[in-house]
Design a protein around this motif. Structure first.
Motif, PDB file in Angstrom:
ATOM      1  N   THR A  31      47.577  45.620  27.431  1.00  0.00           N
ATOM      2  CA  THR A  31      47.669  44.774  28.614  1.00  0.00           C
ATOM      3  C   THR A  31      46.256  44.446  29.050  1.00  0.00           C
ATOM      4  N   ASN A  32      46.158  43.479  29.914  1.00  0.00           N
ATOM      5  CA  ASN A  32      44.833  43.037  30.327  1.00  0.00           C
ATOM      6  C   ASN A  32      44.801  42.865  31.836  1.00  0.00           C
ATOM      7  N   PHE A  34      41.923  42.286  33.629  1.00  0.00           N
ATOM      8  CA  PHE A  34      40.639  41.727  34.008  1.00  0.00           C
ATOM      9  C   PHE A  34      40.871  40.501  34.900  1.00  0.00           C
ATOM     10  N   ALA A  35      40.447  40.581  36.162  1.00  0.00           N
ATOM     11  CA  ALA A  35      40.667  39.441  37.059  1.00  0.00           C
ATOM     12  C   ALA A  35      39.879  38.235  36.556  1.00  0.00           C
ATOM     13  N   ASP A  36      40.509  37.088  36.575  1.00  0.00           N
ATOM     14  CA  ASP A  36      39.926  35.928  35.927  1.00  0.00           C
ATOM     15  C   ASP A  36      40.300  34.675  36.720  1.00  0.00           C
ATOM     16  N   ALA A  37      39.273  33.964  37.211  1.00  0.00           N
ATOM     17  CA  ALA A  37      39.527  32.762  38.017  1.00  0.00           C
ATOM     18  C   ALA A  37      40.250  31.692  37.213  1.00  0.00           C
ATOM     19  N   LYS A  92      42.390  32.123  34.834  1.00  0.00           N
ATOM     20  CA  LYS A  92      43.817  32.475  34.781  1.00  0.00           C
ATOM     21  C   LYS A  92      44.468  32.220  36.135  1.00  0.00           C
ATOM     22  N   GLN A 136      43.722  29.939  38.197  1.00  0.00           N
ATOM     23  CA  GLN A 136      43.988  28.503  38.292  1.00  0.00           C
ATOM     24  C   GLN A 136      45.260  28.142  37.524  1.00  0.00           C
ATOM     25  N   LYS A 137      45.401  28.776  36.352  1.00  0.00           N
ATOM     26  CA  LYS A 137      46.607  28.525  35.559  1.00  0.00           C
ATOM     27  C   LYS A 137      47.853  28.925  36.352  1.00  0.00           C
ATOM     28  N   LEU A 172      48.529  26.520  39.223  1.00  0.00           N
ATOM     29  CA  LEU A 172      49.132  25.258  38.776  1.00  0.00           C
ATOM     30  C   LEU A 172      50.596  25.451  38.403  1.00  0.00           C
ATOM     31  N   LYS A 173      50.853  26.584  37.753  1.00  0.00           N
ATOM     32  CA  LYS A 173      52.212  26.807  37.246  1.00  0.00           C
ATOM     33  C   LYS A 173      53.195  27.166  38.353  1.00  0.00           C
ATOM     34  N   LYS A 206      51.440  25.053  42.757  1.00  0.00           N
ATOM     35  CA  LYS A 206      51.154  23.647  43.038  1.00  0.00           C
ATOM     36  C   LYS A 206      52.402  22.829  43.370  1.00  0.00           C
ATOM     37  N   LYS A 247      56.716  38.109  39.617  1.00  0.00           N
ATOM     38  CA  LYS A 247      55.619  37.394  38.950  1.00  0.00           C
ATOM     39  C   LYS A 247      54.355  37.430  39.821  1.00  0.00           C
ATOM     40  N   LYS A 306      51.878  40.404  39.404  1.00  0.00           N
ATOM     41  CA  LYS A 306      51.176  40.337  38.112  1.00  0.00           C
ATOM     42  C   LYS A 306      50.030  39.337  38.136  1.00  0.00           C
ATOM     43  N   ASP A 308      41.126  35.900  42.683  1.00  0.00           N
ATOM     44  CA  ASP A 308      39.818  35.611  42.089  1.00  0.00           C
ATOM     45  C   ASP A 308      39.534  34.104  42.112  1.00  0.00           C
TER      46      ASP A 308
END
Lengths: 518, 112
Positions: B20-21, B23-26, B28, B30-31, B34-35, B38, B87, B90, B97
Motif C-alpha cells: 500500500t502507499n 505517501f501524501a501527494d497533491a 493524487k 487533484q485526481k 476531480l473524480k 468536482k 472512499k 482513503k 495535500d
C-alpha cells in the motif's frame, strides 16, 4: 448586596428575640458593626471590580483608538485576514523561483551495422530554474531557465553543427550556458460561462502529457508528448468548454508556433555592395517555418483522461549542401514541404474503483499518433555514396506523400517503499513515422521517434521526502529503419538498418540520477 | 541478462500487488478531487483550493477532517455521499495535500 441586608436584619431580629439582657445587646451591636465593616469592604471590592471591568471594556490605545474586550474575537479574525492578505501579497506579487536540479550518470551503448559496439559513460548536471508571478488574479507569468551540461569541458562543439539547436537547447547536455527554456504569460478571462486563456511566449512544450510520467513530473506540460516534445515559441488560445457542454474537463486549445525565423540578423554583410544589410531583413534563404495545432482535452474526470491533437507544420527544413568549401561542405537550411499529424491518447489514473490500493495508485496509458508528409519540388544538395554532391527533392527520401504511425503504451505503479514508483513503457514506429520529439531527454535520441521498437523501465525512489529523489532508468531502442529524429528531407530517409553500413541497429541507455526539487 | 531482468521486474510487480502507499501527494489529491468532488461543487480544483488559506485547510482537516466534512456537506449537499463514504478516509490525506498546496495564500501560480 441584595442578599446581605435581609440576612443582617434576620440575624438582628433573631438575636433580639433570643437574648434580652444588656450584654446580649452589646454583643449584637458589635456583631452589627463587624458586619457593617464587612459590607463596606465588600462594597469597596465591588467598586474595584467595576472600575477594572470598565477600564478593560473601555480602555484606549496610544493612538486613541478604542479597544474593546468584547470586540476581541472580531479583532483576531481581522488580524488573521490581514496576515493572510500580507502572505498572499508577498507570495503573489513577487517572482517565485523553484529549483529542479538533477545530477546523473548515463551509460550509452550502440550496436552499429558493420562497425560493432560503441559505448560511453556521460556524467551530467541539469538545472532548471523555474519562475512564476501573478500580480493580479487573471494574469500570470511563467518562465524557466535551463543549464544542462556535461561534466567538465567538452569537445562536442567540434563534432556537432546542431548541439545547441533552439528546439532542445535545455534538453540536451552541452556546455554551462544558461538558456531560455520557457517564458510566457497567461491572461485568463471569461465570456459568459466559458473561461478562456490567452498566452504568448516560449512555450511549456517539453515533457507533455504521458511523457511527464517517465520524466517524473506530476504536472504534464502543454502538448501530447507522444508526437510533440520540443522547445517552441508561439501562442495559445484555450477555451474551457466543460461548463457549456457538461463534459468533465473538456477544453480546446489552438496553438500557433514558429520553429524557424528567416532573417539576416544585425550587421550582416551584403557582398554585392560590400556593405552592411539593414537589420533583420529576410535572408531569402528559407521561408519561415510555422506550426498550427489544435489540442483537445476531450474528457478528464481525474481518473480517465482522453486527449487529442492535430497539427499542420509548414515549410519544414533539411540541410542543403551548397558545395565543398575549404574546410568541408557548406550547409544551409532549405524547406522541403509540409507535414500534418495528430495523436489520440488515453490515460487511466487509477485502475478500477477501489479494487485495491495498488490498482488505485496505478496509471496506464495508450496512445496512437500519425504523421503525413506533403513534399514540395525544391531540390537540395545531398552527398551521394560516391562523395559527390547532387540535387534531390522530397521528404523522408520520397517525392510522394508518406504516412507514418506510432503506438505508445505505458504503465506506472507504486513500488514497495513509501512514495517510490515503477514504470514500464513501449512504443513502436512505422517506416515513415516522424515526430517532433527532438527535446526528449534521452541521450541516445528520442525513443518515441523510433522506427522500430523501443522499451523503457524506470524506478524513482524518494530519499528525502519529495525534495530529493533517486532515479534508475533503462531504455532500449531496436531500430528497423534509419532516419529517426533527424530533419525532414533526405536526412530522414528510412533505410533498413540491417542492410545499411554504419546504421545504428540498436541503442540502450542506463541512467542513474539524483534529483533535487524545491 | 534478459531472464534476470524479467525476474526482477516480475518480483517487483508481485511485491507491489500486496503493498500500500500512504505517501501524501497533491497530484493524487487533484485526481481524487476531480473524480469525487468536482461534479458536486462545479469548481475546478484550483478554484476549490483557493477557498481557504493554508492555515484554514489545516484547521478543517485536523483530526479526521470532521470540520471539513461538516462544512462542505452543508455547503454542497451533493458531496455528502462521498464525504461520508469509506472512499473519503482513503483519499483524505491526498486531498488535504492538494488543498494546502494550492491554497489562496500558497503563492502557487496557475499553469498553462
Amino acid at each position: 448586596m441584595k442578599f446581605i441586608h435581609p440576612l443582617l436584619l434576620g440575624a438582628v431580629f433573631s438575636v433580639s428575640f433570643a437574648q434580652s439582657d444588656t450584654d446580649a445587646l452589646k454583643t449584637l451591636e458589635l456583631q452589627v458593626k463587624q458586619l457593617q465593616a464587612q459590607i463596606e469592604a465588600l462594597k469597596a471590592n465591588q467598586d474595584k471590580i467595576s472600575t477594572l471591568q470598565a477600564s478593560l471594556s473601555n480602555s484606549t490605545m496610544g493612538d486613541g483608538k478604542e479597544v474593546s474586550v468584547t470586540k476581541n474575537a472580531d479583532d483576531i479574525t481581522l488580524l488573521k485576514k490581514q496576515v493572510g492578505d500580507i502572505k498572499k501579497h508577498t507570495a503573489g506579487d513577487n517572482v517565485k523561483w523553484d529549483i529542479d536540479f538533477r545530477t546523473a550518470y548515463d551509460n550509452l551503448d550502440y550496436k552499429i551495422n558493420g562497425v560493432g559496439d560503441k559505448h560511453n559513460g556521460v556524467w551530467t548536471n541539469k538545472l532548471i530554474l523555474g519562475m512564476s508571478a501573478s500580480p493580479i488574479d487573471n494574469l500570470v507569468f511563467r518562465g524557466a531557465l535551463g543549464a544542462y551540461k556535461i561534466y567538465g569541458q567538452n569537445n562536442v562543439a567540434q563534432n556537432s553543427y546542431f548541439q545547441n539547436f533552439d528546439w532542445y537547447g535545455t534538453q540536451k547536455p552541452s556546455d554551462n550556458a544558461i538558456r531560455l527554456r520557457e517564458a510566457y504569460f497567461l491572461y485568463m478571462n471569461e465570456v459568459g460561462d466559458m473561461p478562456y486563456t490567452v498566452s504568448f511566449g516560449r512555450r511549456p512544450s517539453t515533457d507533455g502529457f504521458l511523457t511527464n510520467l517517465r520524466a517524473d513530473n506530476a504536472e504534464p506540460k502543454s502538448p501530447i508528448g507522444h508526437n510533440i516534445n520540443m522547445e517552441f515559441d508561439g501562442a495559445s488560445f484555450k477555451f474551457d468548454l466543460d461548463k457549456i457542454t457538461g463534459i468533465p474537463g473538456f477544453y480546446a486549445k489552438l496553438c500557433l508556433g514558429r520553429g524557424f525565423s528567416d532573417t539576416t540578423g544585425a550587421y550582416s554583410m551584403n557582398m554585392s555592395i560590400m556593405g552592411f544589410n539593414p537589420g533583420y531583413i529576410n535572408a531569402d534563404q528559407n521561408p519561415n517555418m510555422d506550426l498550427a495545432g489544435l489540442i483537445l482535452q476531450l474528457y478528464d474526470n481525474g481518473q480517465y483522461k482522453l486527449m487529442g491533437n492535430y497539427f499542420i507544420a509548414k515549410n519544414l527544413m533539411d540541410m542543403d549542401i551548397t558545395g565543398m568549401g575549404l574546410t568541408g561542405p557548406n550547409f544551409k537550411f532549405s524547406d522541403v514541404g509540409d507535414m500534418s499529424g495528430g495523436a489520440l491518447s488515453l490515460q487511466v489514473n487509477g485502475i478500477g474503483d477501489g479494487w485495491s490500493d495498488f490498482l488505485d495508485d496505478t496509471i496506464f496509458f495508450a496512445s496512437y499518433a500519425f504523421s503525413k508528409t506533403d513534399p514540395n519540388s525544391n531540390k537540395l544538395g545531398v552527398i551521394t555514396p560516391m562523395g559527390t554532391i547532387s540535387p534531390m527533392s522530397g521528404m523522408l527520401g520520397s517525392q510522394d506523400s508518406k504516412f507514418g504511425s506510432s503506438i505508445y503504451l505505458g504503465l506506472q505503479t507504486p513500488g514497495i517503499f513509501e512514495g517510490d514508483r515503477f514504470g514500464l513503457e513501449y512504443n513502436r514506429g512505422s517506416k515513415y513515422w516522424r515526430s517532433f520529439t527532438y527535446g526528449e531527454d534521452t541521450l541516445i535520441g528520442s525513443k518515441l521517434a523510433a522506427r522500430g521498437n523501443a522499451y523503457e523501465a524506470y524506478y524513482t525512489k524518494p530519499i528525502a521526502g519529495k525534495n530529493l529523489v533517486a532515479g534508475l532508468s533503462y531504455a532500449y531502442i531496436d531500430y528497423d529503419y534509419t532516419g529517426s529524429d533527424t530533419f525532414f528531407g533526405w536526412t530522414g530517409t528510412p533505410m533498413d538498418v540491417d542492410k545499411t553500413p554504419g546504421a545504428v541497429k540498436s541503442a540502450q541507455q542506463v541512467r542513474l540520477s539524483l534529483r533535487y526539487r524545491y | 541478462m534478459r531472464k534476470l531482468l524479467s525476474f526482477v521486474l516480475g518480483a517487483f510487480l508481485m511485491l507491489n500487488l500486496v503493498s500500500t502507499n500512504a505517501f501524501a501527494d497533491a497530484a493524487k489529491g487533484q485526481k481524487y478531487y476531480l473524480k469525487f468532488m468536482k461534479p458536486a461543487t462545479g469548481m475546478n480544483g484550483a478554484e476549490f483550493a483557493r477557498l481557504q488559506t493554508q492555515a484554514g485547510w489545516q484547521e478543517l482537516f485536523e483530526g479526521d477532517a470532521t470540520k471539513f466534512v461538516e462544512k462542505y456537506s452543508k455547503e454542497y449537499p451533493a458531496l455528502q455521499d462521498f464525504l461520508k463514504s469509506d472512499k473519503f478516509p482513503k483519499s483524505m490525506t491526498h486531498i488535504k495535500d492538494f488543498c494546502i498546496e494550492y491554497a489562496v495564500d500558497s503563492g502557487k501560480v496557475p499553469s498553462c
